[in-house]
Design a protein around this motif. Sequence first.
Motif, short mmCIF file in Angstrom:
data_model
loop_
_atom_site.label_atom_id
_atom_site.label_comp_id
_atom_site.label_asym_id
_atom_site.label_seq_id
_atom_site.Cartn_x
_atom_site.Cartn_y
_atom_site.Cartn_z
N LYS B 14 -19.03 -1.24 17.89
CA LYS B 14 -19.21 -2.28 16.87
C LYS B 14 -19.61 -1.64 15.53
N ASP B 15 -20.57 -0.72 15.60
CA ASP B 15 -21.01 0.01 14.40
C ASP B 15 -19.83 0.72 13.75
N THR B 16 -19.01 1.33 14.62
CA THR B 16 -17.89 2.12 14.12
C THR B 16 -16.91 1.25 13.36
N ILE B 17 -16.62 0.06 13.94
CA ILE B 17 -15.64 -0.83 13.30
C ILE B 17 -16.19 -1.33 11.96
N ILE B 18 -17.49 -1.66 11.93
CA ILE B 18 -18.08 -2.13 10.67
C ILE B 18 -18.00 -1.03 9.62
N ALA B 19 -18.34 0.19 10.02
CA ALA B 19 -18.29 1.30 9.07
C ALA B 19 -16.87 1.53 8.58
N LEU B 24 -12.85 1.14 4.33
CA LEU B 24 -11.55 0.63 3.86
C LEU B 24 -11.72 -0.11 2.53
N ILE B 25 -12.80 -0.92 2.47
CA ILE B 25 -13.04 -1.69 1.25
C ILE B 25 -13.35 -0.75 0.09
N VAL B 26 -14.18 0.28 0.37
CA VAL B 26 -14.60 1.18 -0.71
C VAL B 26 -13.46 2.11 -1.13
N PHE B 27 -12.84 2.76 -0.14
CA PHE B 27 -11.87 3.80 -0.48
C PHE B 27 -10.46 3.26 -0.69
N GLY B 28 -10.19 2.10 -0.08
CA GLY B 28 -8.84 1.53 -0.20
C GLY B 28 -8.35 1.48 -1.64
N PRO B 29 -9.04 0.76 -2.50
CA PRO B 29 -8.55 0.67 -3.90
C PRO B 29 -8.69 2.00 -4.65
N VAL B 30 -9.72 2.77 -4.32
CA VAL B 30 -10.00 3.98 -5.10
C VAL B 30 -9.01 5.08 -4.78
N VAL B 31 -8.82 5.31 -3.48
CA VAL B 31 -7.97 6.43 -3.06
C VAL B 31 -6.55 5.96 -2.80
N GLY B 32 -6.43 4.78 -2.24
CA GLY B 32 -5.13 4.34 -1.72
C GLY B 32 -4.15 3.93 -2.81
N VAL B 33 -4.62 3.61 -3.98
CA VAL B 33 -3.71 3.13 -5.02
C VAL B 33 -3.70 4.12 -6.17
N LEU B 34 -2.57 4.71 -6.41
CA LEU B 34 -2.46 5.68 -7.49
C LEU B 34 -1.62 5.07 -8.60
N LEU B 35 -2.22 4.95 -9.77
CA LEU B 35 -1.47 4.36 -10.89
C LEU B 35 -0.46 5.37 -11.41
N ASP B 36 0.70 4.87 -11.68
CA ASP B 36 1.75 5.75 -12.21
C ASP B 36 2.44 4.97 -13.31
N GLY B 37 1.94 5.14 -14.53
CA GLY B 37 2.44 4.32 -15.62
C GLY B 37 2.06 2.88 -15.36
N TYR B 38 3.08 2.01 -15.39
CA TYR B 38 2.81 0.60 -15.09
C TYR B 38 3.00 0.31 -13.61
N GLU B 39 3.48 1.30 -12.90
CA GLU B 39 3.68 1.14 -11.45
C GLU B 39 2.46 1.65 -10.71
#
Lengths: 293, 424
Positions: B14-19, B24-39
Amino acid sequence: MSQENILEIENLVMHFGGIKALNDVTFDIKRGSVSALIGPNGAGKTTVFNCLTGFYKATGGGIMLNAGDKPTSVIKVLGEKFKGSDLVSPAAFFERVKYKMFGGSHLVNRAGLARTFQNIRLFKEMSVVENLLVAQHMIVNRSMLAGILNTESYKKTEEEALQRAFYWLEVVHLTEFANRLAGELSYGQQRRLEIARAMCTNPEIICLDEPAAGLNPSETEALASMIRVLRDEHNTTVLLIEHDMGMVMNISDYIVVLDHGEVIAKGGPEDIKSNPKVIAAYLGAEEGEDVTL
Amino acid sequence: MSQETGINIGSSIKDTIIAGLLALIVFGPVVGVLLDGYEFIARIDDVVWIVAIVMAGRFAISVFVQTESGKKFVYRQLTKEDGVSVTAPDYKSKMRYIIPIVIVIGLIAPFIASKYVLTVVILGLIYVLLGLGLNIVVGLAGLLDLGFVGFYAIGAYGLALGYEYLGLGFWSMLPLAAIMAGVAGAVLGFPVLRMHGDYLAIVTLGFGEIIRLVLTNWTEFTHGPNGVSAPLPTLFGLEFKRRSSDGTPFHEFFGLSYDSAFKYIFIYLVLFLVVLAVLYVKHRLTRMPIGRAWEALREDEIACRSLGLNHVLVKLSAFTLGASTGGIAGVFFATYQGFVNPSSFTFFESALILAIVVLGGMGSTLGVVIAAFVLTVAPEMLREFADYRVLMFGILMVVMMIWKPRGLVRVTRKGFATRKGVMK
């Protein structure tokens, strides 16, 4: 200098601003005796102690400590004010300068007087043995080079110091607590350790400030027998302040009673018990009224 | 603490899934999305890796704290212990395995490490020396000294000015600077050590500032803010310069091609040996009468006096020894920089050295070594955050004071074997 008296207090006066804590206190302590200083609260007992041990600089009077090889004037080693006669006697002048710069209560201890405190003052974050080793500072090999190189002679004096420490731990029944922090000990044990620490400085006279405060009756009994051991086996003169009259009357050879900064009676326990002034001071009798115990 | 034994895998998962979700919430937008111009480019694999690492770590921790040793570890961390403990008489520290390894690594390191790493480590070692010096004064003797940088400056300027006016080199100034700083400590200490706590702190603060202001304003002698150049150390008279004014330089003597790293390697090795020597002396001091007297003085000055210790001389010895260690550090600083000016000796330096001592644990030698490296090497590694260095430093101090007010390393006291007591 009288060899019979280890401590001679003459006309001791101590003023704190306008408050006269001690007025003309005079008494002698015989070598090898157990003496007690008693009196109601605020009588000036601890003030006398602090003057004797050099923690207060007395306003006037004299304290002579006849211990060691030569008599020591407690007032002098604390650093006196310069006097007119110093102008003609350079030796006296330089002695005064010396004591002004390097004097202090530590010289009283080195002269052979040790003390304990009303509120226990142990080195709480050091181990029990280390407390006793610090007390032997003046005896051990303090050479920095010998210590850093850990020479044989250094190791020998350290071992001797440890043996002396363990000797005193046996006397106060604290051997099993040797490697505990001093602050972890119970109150009674701390009191005993403080006495052992004072004795480690090899004093000729030990001043105990309320040693039985906060002890239960059986601990008080043990303390009384320990004080007798100090006197009989170690030839140490004991001077104590105590409120436990049972213990005071039991162990003291000589009692000095203070009230309002003055000595109102001195003598053996029997004399003191029947002294009307003492009873009046303790029970608060009216002037001229006859009171008996 | 819960009393149940065994490992509850369910709660760990349970702890593992919460972590994992939080990661995912923290790193998803930061790492997972790379801006490339307007794309933008979605980089799912990176996110998956990070989340997997977080989940694995959380699972491992969760299982670990449920094991016996883990429970003990948590218990130790949660209970606020006083920090000081007495070791058993036959206790042998694990340090006796670690120290030889560290020495070997320390001696090999300069020949492998790059010049930049070497300069950072030299700076770290200089702060170790400063920390050890101040640790004697603050940690052992309990005298709050806010002007320690004054002694550091005396050492550094001692080398630079001694070279300029008297032609004294590194090797003659090393002991001389220690003596000079020690004398300065004694001269400052004798009148002021009768004071306590806050008053002493203010006087020493003033002393540090006086030294800095003298160095800044006495321009005929110290060249003021322009600074003075300091000489490099020599190896039996061989210089580490490209061209030597007198005699052959080091690299020509040994037939090597010139490398500016040689001088740093040499400074490093000398410094490393000096630090080891100081560490040994410090280790001995804490077990010697003088070290015990310092600690006793920190605990209770009145009791010390009642035991025949001259409190002024005991304090003075701590002050003098601490100051001379600071002086040695100053000499190394000057020769390492090749140049000194008053801006290196501001109050911030004093505060930094004090932080090393407090962070490491008052009186703890190992703690000071670790804290010195953390506080000097970390800013070098975090060069990108240079603007926030002081802020991070402050946050670190606040967190440490809440979490471990007694410092990083617990102070232990040596236990003594019970022996037969003998009188005389």
